[in-house]
Scaffold this motif. Structure first.
Motif, PDB file in Angstrom:
ATOM      1  N   ILE A 227     132.792  -7.499   3.759  1.00 23.43           N
ATOM      2  CA  ILE A 227     131.390  -7.095   3.741  1.00 23.43           C
ATOM      3  C   ILE A 227     131.181  -5.917   2.797  1.00 23.43           C
ATOM      4  O   ILE A 227     130.141  -5.819   2.116  1.00 23.43           O
ATOM      5  N   CYS A 228     132.178  -5.021   2.700  1.00 30.41           N
ATOM      6  CA  CYS A 228     132.070  -3.910   1.736  1.00 30.41           C
ATOM      7  C   CYS A 228     132.044  -4.449   0.305  1.00 30.41           C
ATOM      8  O   CYS A 228     131.255  -3.982  -0.532  1.00 30.41           O
ATOM      9  N   ALA A 229     132.896  -5.428   0.016  1.00 22.46           N
ATOM     10  CA  ALA A 229     132.942  -5.996  -1.334  1.00 22.46           C
ATOM     11  C   ALA A 229     131.656  -6.752  -1.649  1.00 22.46           C
ATOM     12  O   ALA A 229     131.110  -6.645  -2.763  1.00 22.46           O
ATOM     13  N   TRP A 230     131.135  -7.506  -0.688  1.00 22.25           N
ATOM     14  CA  TRP A 230     129.917  -8.283  -0.931  1.00 22.25           C
ATOM     15  C   TRP A 230     128.718  -7.368  -1.160  1.00 22.25           C
ATOM     16  O   TRP A 230     127.888  -7.635  -2.040  1.00 22.25           O
ATOM     17  N   VAL A 231     128.613  -6.326  -0.361  1.00 18.74           N
ATOM     18  CA  VAL A 231     127.491  -5.394  -0.524  1.00 18.74           C
ATOM     19  C   VAL A 231     127.582  -4.710  -1.882  1.00 18.74           C
ATOM     20  O   VAL A 231     126.570  -4.559  -2.600  1.00 18.74           O
ATOM     21  N   ALA A 232     128.781  -4.295  -2.271  1.00 17.93           N
ATOM     22  CA  ALA A 232     128.950  -3.642  -3.576  1.00 17.93           C
ATOM     23  C   ALA A 232     128.604  -4.594  -4.707  1.00 17.93           C
ATOM     24  O   ALA A 232     127.917  -4.221  -5.670  1.00 17.93           O
ATOM     25  N   ALA A 233     129.067  -5.844  -4.611  1.00 19.04           N
ATOM     26  CA  ALA A 233     128.778  -6.826  -5.663  1.00 19.04           C
ATOM     27  C   ALA A 233     127.294  -7.146  -5.730  1.00 19.04           C
ATOM     28  O   ALA A 233     126.757  -7.421  -6.816  1.00 19.04           O
ATOM     29  N   SER A 234     126.599  -7.107  -4.558  1.00 14.98           N
ATOM     30  CA  SER A 234     125.179  -7.441  -4.540  1.00 14.98           C
ATOM     31  C   SER A 234     124.320  -6.318  -5.122  1.00 14.98           C
ATOM     32  O   SER A 234     123.329  -6.582  -5.812  1.00 14.98           O
TER      33      SER A 234
END
Length: 246
Positions: A227-234
């Motif tokens: 979820i940290c990676a997805w939020v950062a990528a978004s």
């Protein structure tokens, strides 16, 4: 005279036949036993090893299995928090916190993935509006990114989410073994080691084994990273080096 001499000789030989001989073997046995006792007394009894000084190391459940055996990432910090700054009860609280954060992250990844894959409530819910008073529709939220959609949820909706989560926290604070504790001066959840993350809710009566506990921890850890990676990528284009399916 001769008869008297012969009779005396016979009596002398008969008495000598019944003479008790000294028991030399008994004396030797006594000497040997005394020597053995002296040897036993001379041998010192083994002394117990000295008790370890300082706090006892707190074992940590959930070490990640690697080649060569389980590895515990962050063991130095764990030892400091449970031995230097706290105790074993501190370790129970930390594990409960990790477990709860992992569960929240697993729910977040599912919601994030559903939103990105188009499985939004405007296609599922029979209602059009999330909030009629605020004029927020599910279709409006579906057109936004997951974080933008969360920002447009009205305060009443966020309050409902907070209240739903608070119910579980209050339950754990006030219950022990699934029963309400009303006669304690300190809430069970506030006593040392009171928070464990186990709410006692198991309607399917699934056997809780160490393997399943470890699986939940590992999935929660993976979800927290995801979820940290997805939020950062978004929110920050190009911040995540790997391609995502959306």
């Amino acid at each position: 005279m001769k008869f008297t001499a012969i009779l005396a000789l016979l009596l002398t030989s008969t008495v000598s036949g019944f003479t008790v001989k000294p028991n030399l073997g008994g004396r030797m046995n006594m000497k040997i036993n005394m020597a053995e006792e002296a040897v036993v007394e001379a041998v010192e009894e083994p002394t117990a090893p000295p008790a370890p000084k300082g706090p006892t190391k707190v074992p940590c459940f959930g070490a990640t299995p690697w080649l060569g055996g389980p590895k515990f990432v962050g063991e130095n910090y764990w030892d400091k928090l449970t031995m230097e700054y706290g105790s074993a009860d501190t370790g129970s609280f930390l594990r409960a916190a990790e477990l709860k954060h992992g569960r929240s992250a697993m729910m977040a990844t599912v919601g994030f993935a559903f939103h990105k894959c188009g499985l939004t409530l405007d296609h599922i819910s029979p209602h059009k509006y999330l909030s009629v008073s605020e004029g927020v529709t599910f279709a409006d939220l579906a057109a936004m990114t997951p974080l933008e959609a969360m920002k447009h949820v009205p305060a009443e909706g966020l309050t409902q989410m907070f209240g739903f989560i608070a119910l579980f926290e209050i339950f754990e604070l006030t219950h022990k073994n699934g029963k309400l504790v009303s006669d304690a001066t300190v809430a069970p959840g506030l006593s040392p080691g009171g928070l464990t993350g186990d709410l006692g809710w198991n309607p399917l009566n699934v056997e809780v084994t160490d393997r399943r506990r470890l699986s939940e921890l590992q999935n929660g850890r993976a979800a927290m990273v995801a979820i940290c990676a997805w939020v950062a990528a978004s929110e920050i284009p190009g911040s995540f080096p790997l391609p995502l399916p959306w």
